[in-house]
Scaffold this active site. Structure first.
Site, short mmCIF file in Angstrom:
data_model
loop_
_atom_site.label_atom_id
_atom_site.label_comp_id
_atom_site.label_asym_id
_atom_site.label_seq_id
_atom_site.Cartn_x
_atom_site.Cartn_y
_atom_site.Cartn_z
N HIS A 125 6.02 -1.32 9.49
CA HIS A 125 5.88 -2.39 9.86
C HIS A 125 6.78 -2.91 11.16
CE1 HIS A 125 4.24 -5.23 6.71
NE2 HIS A 125 3.69 -4.06 6.31
N GLU B 180 -2.27 -5.28 10.45
CA GLU B 180 -1.98 -6.85 10.14
C GLU B 180 -1.55 -7.37 11.31
OE1 GLU B 180 0.69 -5.03 7.74
OE2 GLU B 180 -0.77 -4.77 5.96
#
Length: 320
Positions: A38, A107
């Site tokens: 991330h 994402e």
């Protein structure tokens, strides 16, 4: 027998702590590990997001047996696929063959930092092209191509492992399942849906590993566990279509403002009852998954969880 994994969740702990956690996970007997990749945490309360590939390199040196896997890396926006191929090949060498490369279409939370977030159908097309490039480079050949989304100009990996890292592809619907069945060595998913496994099998994935992921919140005080799960993991209730589109932790905070602690507790096992976790894992095995990676919620609770898992949880899960 289902394989039980441990998740190094980069959104909730710093890099040194993550490495210490996976060493402990290896010591207590987890079968494999996975690592999120991330740029942002889901919620500000999680509070971390170190560079996963540096963490993985350190973990490869600090451990000796536990397999490592990205869960998952997006090889299309933040990272060019040729760069992902080089990172993965290097990690396979550092870990002496213990690495699997989990890939996904990404994402918005993480990919928006480079200023682009295309529609879902384009992201799937990009992922297909990226996987093809990565596989070519894993063969140690010079690669040049001008595709629909990526240009590769006379690229080559100079340090190539004898056995290329197996590639997992994250799937959440029909199109991504077909892509995974056609191109992946491993199915990756976060929901215990037999429809995902069946679609993967129909597209060519029959007999290949299927890895799921399950968040839990261990604590000897169940109320405390529920509150922590609500504070740090209520975003999980949004589902993939929502979670892939929101661009910032504050977006997830706003989107989940009406999610109650009791709502979270209905979907995430909380407390110290091994049977609750066993039942949740059984949903994955009943759906056809062969591996399940557990996520313990709360970066500062990992060592207590790992001691409990080694003593009480893992023995219960071994009988599934």
């Amino acid at each position: 027998m289902v394989q039980i994994g441990y998740t190094m969740m980069t959104e909730q702990a710093g890099p040194r702590e993550l490495v210490n956690h996976v060493v402990h996970a290896e010591d207590v007997g987890f079968d494999f590990s996975v690592t999120s990749d991330h740029a942002f945490p889901w919620l500000r309360s999680q509070g971390h997001s170190p560079y996963a590939w540096s963490v993985l390199g350190a973990a490869a040196q600090a451990t000796t047996e536990i397999p490592l896997m990205t869960y998952v890396t997006c090889p299309t926006m933040r990272y060019h696929p040729a760069v992902v191929a080089q990172k993965a090949a290097t990690l396979q060498l550092l870990s002496e063959g213990r690495f699997r490369l989990g890939l996904g279409s990404g994402e918005n939370l993480n990919e928006h930092i480079v200023g682009d977030w295309p529609p879902a159908d384009i992201r799937i097309d990009m992922l297909r092209e990226a996987v093809e490039i990565i596989r070519e480079l894993f063969r140690g050949e010079h690669v040049s191509r001008r595709g629909g989304h990526f240009t590769v100009e006379s690229a080559r990996l100079w340090d190539v492992p004898d056995v290329a890292p197996p590639i997992g592809i994250a799937a959440s619907g029909g199109r991504s399942c077909r892509l995974a069945g056609e191109l992946a060595d491993v199915l990756v998913a976060t929901e215990p849906k037999s429809s995902l496994v069946e679609a993967f099998d129909r597209a060519g994935g029959s007999g290949k590993p299927r890895v799921g992921q399950l968040p839990i919140c261990y604590d000897t005080d169940r109320d405390r566990a529920v509150q922590r799960a609500h504070d740090q993991f209520r975003w999980f209730s949004g589902g993939w279509k929502v979670n892939s589109e929101l661009p910032h932790p504050d977006s997830f905070d706003a989107a989940t403002q009406y999610v109650r602690p009791e709502d979270v507790a209905e979907s995430i096992p909380c407390g110290d009852d091994p049977e609750a976790v066993v039942e949740a894992v059984r949903q994955f095995t009943d759906a056809g998954f062969t591996e399940v990676a557990l996520v313990q919620i709360g970066g500062d609770t990992q060592h207590d969880f790992l001691e409990w898992a080694g003593a009480k949880l893992l023995p219960e899960l071994r009988v599934l």
